[in-house]
Scaffold this motif. Structure first.
Motif, short mmCIF file in Angstrom:
data_model
loop_
_atom_site.label_atom_id
_atom_site.label_comp_id
_atom_site.label_asym_id
_atom_site.label_seq_id
_atom_site.Cartn_x
_atom_site.Cartn_y
_atom_site.Cartn_z
N PHE A 100 95.07 -78.06 88.57
CA PHE A 100 94.63 -79.16 89.43
C PHE A 100 94.55 -78.78 90.90
CE2 PHE A 100 97.04 -81.06 85.86
CZ PHE A 100 95.98 -81.64 85.19
N GLY A 101 95.04 -77.57 91.24
CA GLY A 101 94.97 -77.14 92.63
C GLY A 101 96.00 -77.78 93.54
N PHE A 102 97.01 -78.45 92.96
CA PHE A 102 98.04 -79.06 93.80
C PHE A 102 98.93 -78.01 94.45
CE2 PHE A 102 97.67 -82.82 90.76
CZ PHE A 102 96.79 -83.48 91.60
N ALA A 103 99.14 -76.89 93.77
CA ALA A 103 100.00 -75.82 94.27
C ALA A 103 99.15 -74.63 94.68
CB ALA A 103 101.01 -75.41 93.21
N SER A 104 99.61 -73.92 95.68
CA SER A 104 98.88 -72.75 96.16
C SER A 104 98.78 -71.70 95.06
CB SER A 104 99.58 -72.16 97.38
OG SER A 104 99.01 -70.91 97.73
N GLY A 105 97.57 -71.15 94.87
CA GLY A 105 97.36 -70.12 93.88
C GLY A 105 97.40 -68.72 94.45
N THR A 106 97.87 -68.59 95.70
CA THR A 106 97.95 -67.27 96.33
C THR A 106 98.98 -66.40 95.63
OG1 THR A 106 97.37 -68.23 98.48
CG2 THR A 106 98.39 -66.05 98.49
N ARG A 107 98.63 -65.16 95.34
CA ARG A 107 99.58 -64.26 94.71
C ARG A 107 100.56 -63.76 95.76
NH1 ARG A 107 99.69 -61.95 89.91
NH2 ARG A 107 97.54 -62.55 89.48
N GLN A 108 101.85 -63.98 95.51
CA GLN A 108 102.91 -63.55 96.40
C GLN A 108 103.55 -62.27 95.87
OE1 GLN A 108 103.19 -65.13 99.15
NE2 GLN A 108 102.16 -67.08 98.72
N GLU A 109 104.11 -61.47 96.79
CA GLU A 109 104.62 -60.16 96.38
C GLU A 109 105.85 -59.79 97.20
OE1 GLU A 109 102.91 -55.69 97.00
OE2 GLU A 109 101.64 -57.05 95.80
N ILE A 110 106.83 -59.17 96.55
CA ILE A 110 108.03 -58.67 97.22
C ILE A 110 108.34 -57.28 96.68
CG2 ILE A 110 110.51 -58.98 97.57
CD1 ILE A 110 110.11 -61.97 97.40
N GLU A 111 108.66 -56.34 97.60
CA GLU A 111 109.03 -54.99 97.20
C GLU A 111 110.47 -54.71 97.63
OE1 GLU A 111 106.50 -51.81 98.25
OE2 GLU A 111 104.66 -52.75 97.48
N ASN A 112 111.15 -53.88 96.85
CA ASN A 112 112.54 -53.55 97.15
C ASN A 112 112.82 -52.11 96.74
OD1 ASN A 112 115.35 -55.03 97.79
ND2 ASN A 112 115.70 -53.51 96.19
N VAL A 113 113.59 -51.41 97.56
CA VAL A 113 114.08 -50.07 97.24
C VAL A 113 115.60 -50.12 97.25
CG1 VAL A 113 114.23 -47.67 97.99
CG2 VAL A 113 112.06 -48.90 98.19
N GLY A 114 116.22 -49.61 96.17
CA GLY A 114 117.67 -49.59 96.08
C GLY A 114 118.18 -48.17 95.89
N LEU A 115 119.22 -47.80 96.65
CA LEU A 115 119.84 -46.48 96.56
C LEU A 115 121.29 -46.66 96.11
CD1 LEU A 115 118.49 -45.00 99.92
CD2 LEU A 115 117.51 -44.76 97.63
N VAL A 116 121.68 -45.97 95.03
CA VAL A 116 122.97 -46.18 94.39
C VAL A 116 123.76 -44.88 94.36
CG1 VAL A 116 124.17 -46.93 92.29
CG2 VAL A 116 121.97 -47.95 92.92
N GLY A 117 125.04 -44.97 94.70
CA GLY A 117 125.97 -43.87 94.51
C GLY A 117 127.14 -44.35 93.67
#
Length: 642
Positions: A358-375
């Motif tokens: 119905f177009g009530f909500a934004s159809g824009t594709r959202q994106e999140i990137e993450n880098v994790g370093l583990v010891g």
């Protein structure tokens, strides 16, 4: 349901296809009834398993034999037997909470793949069916130092059997009340340097009404196809792969939003409402080791692609699409068999898009990137075990964060072990919370900050009667900052998330007992007490008291077996939207006790007959306000293993 005949035919065909050609070796389920090795695959980022008795935190293993003995079909059901776990289920969503943390604070791994939906940051455990030969691990307490975002409360890891674990063929088919059909088939193959496994499971039921006084049955069809395999191309070099497809279709009921109706805010029969969810998961990896396997290198990539759609009487009403791409590198070095050093690097990208017709909500594709370093460092001595891990996350949307976990276990005597651990966790806001869903009904908040926790625990494990009886007790204490909650600000009172300014607390006691009794009897029991408060108010859907007990009996020659399972949930708070302002009111859900009984008898060397009754006393109960849970059900079937 409409696909009932088709589902039944698929399940029967699966059993019929397997029976004539299963000529060897999956009598493993019966002739090899030893427990799974008591090791934890997920307790470390190294590819070397950690013995359960050496782990410095709190963990439970649900073995393949446990799943067989209790005739488990939905993994969410057996998690009710694990200390510290609360399960709540409605049509289309089954949530698990560990130690009072929210469902999206629990990381779920399936064959090493992260399976949570980026839309809400959690996994619907109700879509995970128990495959033949599978097992489950549960790590309680913060695991963000190893796994990053999502693991504040702990980790639930489901592992299907490989071709080497279960070489041969097996199938089962069953039917019961509510026109329920459940069929599963599996093949495991192994060669000199390779192994492979394929599995298929079908579940179909017309269900029962889930509205108070309702008459509309809430049915479900679920289809799962999975496979995994590995090839050793050269000594010390192996390639592996795993894949899974899950489709779940079912009915659901809406709440009554007519403020003039006497059922306002309650779940009512809603003909034509249904959902369809599709999920695709895949992983590929390569492992190389040198120095007599003391130094290993592992490189892997995995994907998760999830789509959800809801439908009303006149067509599709909402939808969402989420995907995750993750790559990991892990290097582990073992020093003199006692000291282990591990370095890991993770790159992850999550994307999400509202697919609102119905177009009530934004159809824009959202994106999140993450880098994790583990010891990570682990020491395993004759009486002392030490573990320490630290992780630094670099996120393109939120501030960088560092999390840790430390733990130690000491064998005071040969039968008494003390352990203690502490750690921190982080959970980033989900796309649903950041960007909303259905503008005008739930408004996102892009200014949300991650939730953070600090936890500690102490525990004791005691063996009695030469190891035939094991007792365990743990006290835990956690604090959560910036907890995300839903608020309804005036004048419109439209739902929107926000961060709390105050701390939320979770503390409690977990007790478990396991006894291998004489005469083929065994007992597994668990009890949890939880005090979880959000801004000084008791958290919803987290009973203060949860208890379970499973008593099993097996014939000396395995000609028959039976298991009685009793599960008790104490009173729990929940929210009811029964006020026309849509500001939630607090209600108390009654406690309930469920009793299940199953039995199995051997018909031939290769075929068993089995039956079970769940909720024997037809208890009426609600896990979520106004959603009535199923009453008594009965099932019978056949299983074949060759």
């Amino acid at each position: 349901m409409g696909k009932k005949l088709k589902s039944c035919g698929v399940a029967i065909a699966a059993l019929g296809w397997c029976t004539p050609i299963l000529a060897q070796d999956l009598a493993v389920e019966r002739s090899d009834r030893a427990e799974d090795p008591e090791v934890l695959v997920t307790a470390s980022r190294t590819d070397r398993s950690v013995a359960l008795e050496d782990y410095t935190g709190s963990a439970s293993i649900i073995s393949a034999q446990d799943l067989v003995d209790r005739q488990v079909r939905d993994i969410g059901d057996v998690l009710r037997d694990v200390p510290g776990v609360a399960v709540s289920s409605v049509a289309g969503q089954t949530q698990i909470r560990l130690r009072g943390f929210e469902a999206n604070h629990v990381l779920v791994l399936v064959d090493g793949i992260e399976v949570s939906d980026p839309f809400a940051g959690e996994f619907d455990i109700g879509t995970l069916q128990a495959e033949i030969g599978s097992r489950v691990e549960v790590l309680r307490g913060p695991q963000s130092a190893l796994y990053g975002n999502d693991a504040i409360g702990g980790v639930v890891a489901y592992e299907s059997a490989s071709g080497r674990d279960l070489n041969g063929f097996a199938a089962r088919i069953e039917g019961g009340t509510d026109d329920t059909v459940n069929g599963s088939a599996r093949v495991g193959l192994v060669g000199g340097q390779w192994d492979a496994a394929l599995s298929a499971t079908v579940v179909s039921t017309d269900g029962q009404p889930n509205a108070r006084g309702g008459t509309r049955d809430i049915g479900r069809d679920s289809y799962t196809a999975s496979g995994k395999g590995a090839v050793e191309f050269a000594p010390g070099f192996e390639l592996r792969a795993a894949g899974r497809f899950i489709r779940t279709e079912g009915d659901f009921n809406d709440s009554d939003f007519d403020p003039t109706a006497p059922t306002f805010g309650l779940v009512i029969d809603s003909p034509g409402t249904r959902f369809k969810n599709d999920a695709i998961y895949a992983l590929i990896g390569a492992r190389a080791s040198v120095l007599d396997d003391r130094w290993s290198h592992d490189l892997s990539a995995q994907i998760a692609d999830i789509s959800r759609d809801s439908f009303g009487p006149f067509g599709r009403t909402s939808g969402s699409e989420g995907d995750r791409l993750k790559a990991s590198y892990v290097s582990a070095f073992a020093i003199d068999g006692r000291h282990n050093l591990t370095f890991a690097a993770d790159w992850e990208r999550e994307r999400f898009r509202n697919d609102d017709p119905f177009g009530f909500a934004s159809g824009t594709r959202q994106e999140i990137e993450n880098v994790g370093l583990v010891g990570e460092y682990r020491f395993s001595g004759e009486r002392l075990d030490i573990a320490a891990a630290v992780r630094h996350d670099i996120n393109d949307r939120f501030a960088d964060e560092t999390t840790f976990r430390v733990g130690a276990g000491f064998d005071v005597t040969a039968s008494t072990r003390l352990r203690a651990s502490a750690g921190s966790g982080i959970k980033n806001p989900g796309f649903f919370e950041l960007f909303g869903f259905f503008d005008g009904q739930f408004i996102g908040n892009e200014d949300l900050t991650p939730e953070k926790s600090n936890s500690w625990e102490v525990g004791i494990d005691q063996q009695l009667a030469n190891g035939a009886v094991t007792l365990s007790a743990t006290y835990f204490d956690s604090e959560l900052e910036n907890e995300i909650f839903t608020t309804f600000p005036p004048p419109d009172f439209i739902a929107t998330p926000a961060n709390r300014d105050t701390e939320s607390t979770q503390r409690g006691v977990e007790v478990s007992a396991s006894a291998r009794l004489g005469g083929g009897f065994s007992l597994d029991a668990a009890y949890s007490f939880l005090d979880a408060e959000e801004d000084g108010i008791e958290e919803v859907r987290r009973p203060d008291n949860i208890a379970s007990a499973a008593v099993s009996w097996t014939h000396p020659r395995d000609a028959a077996s039976a298991t009685l399972v009793v599960r008790h949930n104490g009173e729990a708070e929940d929210l009811a939207f029964t006020d026309p302002s849509f500001i939630p009111l607090r209600v108390t859900l009654d406690d309930y006790t469920l009793v299940n009984l199953n039995a199995r008898v051997q018909l031939t060397d290769r075929i068993d007959a089995f039956a079970r009754v769940e909720n024997i006393f037809d208890e009426t109960f609600e896990q979520v306000f106004s959603f009535v849970s199923p009453g008594r059900t009965a099932t019978a079937g056949l299983s074949a293993s060759f």
